[in-house]
Design an enzyme around this catalytic site. Structure first.
Site, PDB file in Angstrom:
ATOM      1  N   GLU A 120      -0.614  -4.073  -9.135  1.00 49.19           N
ATOM      2  CA  GLU A 120      -0.680  -5.229 -10.032  1.00 49.19           C
ATOM      3  C   GLU A 120      -0.879  -6.522  -9.259  1.00 49.19           C
ATOM      4  O   GLU A 120      -1.159  -7.560  -9.832  1.00 49.19           O
ATOM      5  CB  GLU A 120       0.596  -5.296 -10.883  1.00 49.19           C
ATOM      6  CG  GLU A 120       0.672  -4.154 -11.885  1.00 49.19           C
ATOM      7  CD  GLU A 120       1.876  -4.209 -12.788  1.00 49.19           C
ATOM      8  OE1 GLU A 120       2.809  -4.998 -12.511  1.00 49.19           O
ATOM      9  OE2 GLU A 120       1.894  -3.452 -13.770  1.00 49.19           O
ATOM     10  N   HIS A 154       0.842  -1.202   0.000  1.00 42.73           N
ATOM     11  CA  HIS A 154       0.000   0.000   0.000  1.00 42.73           C
ATOM     12  C   HIS A 154       0.881   1.258   0.000  1.00 42.73           C
ATOM     13  O   HIS A 154       0.598   2.224  -0.706  1.00 42.73           O
ATOM     14  CB  HIS A 154      -0.888   0.042   1.247  1.00 42.73           C
ATOM     15  CG  HIS A 154      -1.894  -1.065   1.341  1.00 42.73           C
ATOM     16  ND1 HIS A 154      -1.844  -2.022   2.328  1.00 42.73           N
ATOM     17  CD2 HIS A 154      -2.990  -1.359   0.596  1.00 42.73           C
ATOM     18  CE1 HIS A 154      -2.851  -2.855   2.189  1.00 42.73           C
ATOM     19  NE2 HIS A 154      -3.572  -2.483   1.142  1.00 42.73           N
TER      20      HIS A 154
END
Ligand code: AMP
Length: 283
Positions: A149, A37
């Site tokens: 991704e 994150h």
């Protein structure tokens, strides 16, 4: 760092920033933040003046109520991490703010992108994801939005939604951040024991094996067998799916085609935790 708990108060603050011509970079998360994150936050800080991170565990994307209940939550720690990492604003909306009374869920058509892999294993998951992201984009109107991704199928679905609905936001793809032994960082890793966490490195090992066989031009069946073997040999681990698919439409690959970008996708169960990962098969 400013903290908001409604779209209304956030919108007022954003309007002020926009009047000063500032660009807004948005990082949607479900919290229990980790370095994956934080890499999205770092990318957002490079491209945008204001970095806005949301933390919302979205109930509509959980097809399993137990999974929703067990999802790790640690908002205080998350806020401290964001504060230290170049985040300007945090949105912590309540469920009623995201889905007010009378809210009507949209049904998005993704030409089947939402039906394969994660979509097949978790029916309705991507409709929930698309609804919440659409709702956030609509209320926030970010210039950029950053997606990992790690959830490549989700990323393709959001990219498709943005194109089809002509949403004025640029989606930025961010590479997968891994632990030292290769395990892709995930909030769900918190639910693994120390031993399981170590064993989970075999997921990446299986993906690397797939990539090296692919580069040796071995056939799909051989690759599938090798991956299955690595997973089966890992105590407590079982395979949900493994697939080599085209990045564009996520459909399975029968053979290599020049110029077509392919990726290996995997989902496994380790104990009672479900983990996903993927790897591009090109450099
Ligand atoms: P989540 O909180 O799991 O919904 O994830 C929020 C965002 O962080 C999504 O765009 C994820 O793809 C991204 N993300 C999660 N884990 C990683 C990781 N290991 N590396 C890069 N991005 C990640």
């Amino acid at each position: 760092m400013k903290i908001f708990d409604t779209f209304q108060t956030l919108s007022e603050a954003l309007a002020q920033e926009r009047s000063g011509n500032k660009t807004i970079g948005f990082v949607p998360t479900m919290g229990a933040l980790h370095d994956g994150h934080l890499s999205l936050i770092g990318n957002a800080a490079k491209l945008s003046d204001i970095v806005l991170c949301s933390i919302f565990v979205n109930p509509t994307q959980f097809n399993d109520p137990e999974d929703l209940k067990k999802y790790p939550r640690n908002v205080e720690r998350d806020i401290a991490l964001l504060e230290k990492n170049n985040c300007s604003m945090v949105l912590l909306p309540g469920e009623k703010d995201v889905y007010p009374d009378g809210f009507e869920m949209r049904t998005f058509d993704f030409d089947g992108l939402d039906k394969v892999m994660e979509g097949a294993s978790r029916p309705g998951h991507f409709q929930g994801v698309a609804n919440v992201v659409y709702r956030f984009f609509d209320a926030i109107e970010p210039d950029y939005a950053f997606f990992g991704e790690k959830d490549f199928q989700q990323l393709r679905i959001i990219e498709t939604m943005v194109i089809r609905h002509a949403l004025p936001v640029k989606i930025v793809r961010c590479p997968i951040v891994r632990e030292q032994h290769g395990l892709a960082m995930s909030s769900r890793n918190e639910r693994l024991t120390a031993e399981e966490r170590q064993l989970a490195g075999n997921i990446y090992k299986a993906l690397l094996k797939a990539k090296s066989l692919w580069n040796e031009d071995r056939d799909i069946k051989t690759i599938n067998t090798a991956v299955k073997e690595i997973i089966a040999e890992t105590p407590g681990m079982s395979l949900d799916y493994f697939r080599i698919a085209k990045e564009e439409d996520l459909l399975p690959v029968v053979r290599k085609e020049a110029g077509v970008k392919c990726r290996a996708f995997i989902a496994v169960f380790l104990g009672n935790v479900r983990l996903i990962d993927n790897l591009p098969l090109y450099d």
